[in-house]
Design an enzyme around this catalytic site. Structure first.
Site, short mmCIF file in Angstrom:
data_model
loop_
_atom_site.label_atom_id
_atom_site.label_comp_id
_atom_site.label_asym_id
_atom_site.label_seq_id
_atom_site.Cartn_x
_atom_site.Cartn_y
_atom_site.Cartn_z
N LYS A 80 0.86 -1.19 0.00
CA LYS A 80 0.00 0.00 0.00
C LYS A 80 0.89 1.24 0.00
O LYS A 80 1.87 1.31 0.76
CB LYS A 80 -0.89 -0.05 1.25
CG LYS A 80 -1.92 1.05 1.37
CD LYS A 80 -2.78 0.83 2.62
CE LYS A 80 -3.90 1.83 2.75
NZ LYS A 80 -4.78 1.57 3.90
N SER A 155 -9.68 1.20 2.71
CA SER A 155 -8.84 2.02 1.85
C SER A 155 -7.74 1.21 1.16
O SER A 155 -7.22 1.63 0.13
CB SER A 155 -8.18 3.14 2.67
OG SER A 155 -7.39 2.56 3.71
N SER A 179 -9.88 -1.11 7.07
CA SER A 179 -9.32 -1.06 5.71
C SER A 179 -8.51 -2.27 5.27
O SER A 179 -8.08 -2.32 4.12
CB SER A 179 -8.47 0.20 5.54
OG SER A 179 -9.33 1.29 5.38
#
Ligand code: GLN
Length: 489
Positions: A80, A155, A179
């Site tokens: 990420k 996310s 997330s």
């Protein structure tokens, strides 16, 4: 080349050792897949082709020379973009950090690299991880590999989508309010939100410091247990990281007997706006555990309904403070041409911060302002304590909680993008574990197809009960094959 992109860590390592392919061939294979599939899915912000090939060559040399290999040799990872990776652009999914090349790496990422994992790319995220669909990214929206008209969740949607599409062997995310678990559920992969403090937060752009939990996504619980055993542990650079000794999770996978376990079903997680199909699937999962000897116990966690309110006050408060550092002077992009410092700040933050960043800064600053601090921040902090206590009371009667993750399967891109409140409400089943700091394992819970979208579920444990969660998850994955289903791309 005979390589299944969804292979587990141990399968890849056996193949590499047997010389079925080299690490360089493996990396080329994944890079080709990314070139073919990612223009549609858009999981990656950056593909680190050069670095990946360089690491692969090093591993091939080590294999050739019979040198000692790290525990993750030859394993590709997608990270990420909120994780700082030394020398590699790290944007946190925001225009604010576009072009930012960090001088150092996040601790947990470094632990993985030290074990010869191969970084294949940096993945898309809602800017600074504020969101649940990747639509708040400052770059583009990632699509769900099971149906590209739908969101992958967020996310950490880029990481979940990359793994679900078979573009890497594991991926990293962060879970501040769901997330990791929510995109796991929406994309049908396995993911862990750890106990707060198990993994160091150092070198990861901060969202809400008392909530943020870095963690991984993998194809199997077994892989996840290995990754967590490498990532976890005390870090002197993060004062909130735990001093607890990290258990050898992979060796404890069969240590917890399902038989006799008390699994709590919190009634508040099965009411309200829950989709009937989600409810049915999670109940079927409960029945499967029961058939294998677990005792199901209906319980009530009445403060669950306050979770969203508490979370969406405390988290923006911490965000408003953490975002203050993005002033255009030290990191990323800045707007040149102003004569005074104040206009410089205003224009830089005004121009590069995405709408959700501004929204949360405004909410947080308001809630922390002198006149409202007691009414909002103090009050929400008190309710946070109540939620923690409520879980602790429940754990006197039960060993684990079983619950849905997202009230609905993946939804169409655009459906909630302009309605922040709708988006926030979708976090109803995930935020309380973050408010309390408890660990929760997300597992695929159905056999997805075009007609039936992925539906996951979560097992919530008491603090530092990750070893038992892995054991339960592993046994569940021996009883089911949902984690072996992959989208047709
Ligand atoms: N959807 C939640 C939010 O927007 C959770 C985000 C997260 O866990 N990073 O705050």
């Amino acid at each position: 080349m005979n390589l299944n992109p969804f292979s587990s860590i141990s399968k890849i390592q056996t193949d590499l050792k047997e010389g079925k392919y080299t690490a360089t061939e493996l990396v080329r294979f994944y890079l080709d897949l990314i070139r073919k599939i990612d223009p549609e899915i858009k999981a990656f912000i950056t593909v680190t082709e050069k670095e990946a090939l360089k690491t692969a060559r090093k591993i091939d040399q080590k294999i050739k020379n019979g040198q000692k290999l790290g525990k993750l040799f030859g394993v590709t990872m997608a990270v990420k973009d909120i994780y700082l990776t030394k020398g590699i652009e790290s944007t946190a999914g925001s225009q604010v950090l576009k072009g930012y090349i960090p001088q150092y790496s996040s601790t947990v990422y470094q632990h993985l690299i030290d074990q010869d994992a191969i970084l294949i790319g940096k993945t898309n995220t809602d800017a600074f991880a504020f969101g649940g669909s990747t639509e708040n990214s400052g770059f583009f929206t990632t699509k769900n590999p099971w149906d590209t008209s739908l969101v992958p969740g967020g996310s950490s949607g880029g990481s979940a989508a990359a793994l679900s599409a078979g573009l890497c062997t594991f991926a990293l995310g962060t879970d501040t309010g769901g997330s990791i678990r929510q995109p796991s559920s929406l994309c049908s992969v396995t993911g862990l939100k750890t106990t707060y403090g198990l993994n160091s937060r150092y070198g990861i752009a901060a969202m809400a410091s008392s909530f943020d939990c870095p963690g991984a996504f993998a194809h199997t619980t077994e892989d996840l247990s290995l990754l967590t055993s490498i990532m976890a542990g005390r870090d002197s650079k993060d004062a909130t990281s735990s001093h607890q000794k990290v258990p050898d999770y992979p060796n404890l996978l069969t240590n917890t007997d399902i038989k006799g376990l008390k699994i709590g079903l919190p009634q508040e997680y099965f009411t309200g706006s829950i989709d009937p199909e989600v409810k049915k699937k999670v109940q079927e999962t409960a029945t499967l555990f029961e058939k294998n000897g677990a005792e199901l116990i209906e319980i009530s966690l009445p403060n669950t309904n306050l979770g969203i309110a508490v979370y969406y006050i405390l988290v923006p408060c911490e965000i408003s403070s953490n975002m203050a550092r993005y002033d255009g002077l030290r990191f990323g992009q800045s707007k040149k041409g102003q004569n005074d410092l104040f206009s410089y700040y205003l224009e830089t933050r005004g121009k590069y911060m995405e709408p959700e960043l501004k929204r949360r800064i405004i909410i947080g600053t308001y809630a922390l302002s002198a006149g409202y601090y007691d009414a909002y921040y103090t009050k929400a902090s008190r309710v946070r304590t109540l939620i923690k206590e409520e879980f602790q009371k429940a754990f006197e009667k039960i060993d684990f909680l079983l619950a849905p993750i997202s009230p609905t399967p993946a939804w169409p891109i655009g459906e909630k993008a302009n309605n922040p409140l709708q988006m926030y409400l979708a976090d109803v089943y995930t935020v309380c574990t973050n408010v309390a700091g408890l660990p929760s394992l997300a597992l695929p819970g159905n056999s997805p197809s075009r007609e039936h979208l992925p539906i996951g579920f979560q097992l919530i444990g008491n603090y530092f009960n990750e070893a038992k969660l892995f054991s339960l998850g592993h046994q569940y994955q021996q009883l089911t094959d949902y984690h072996l289903k992959h989208p047709q791309l």
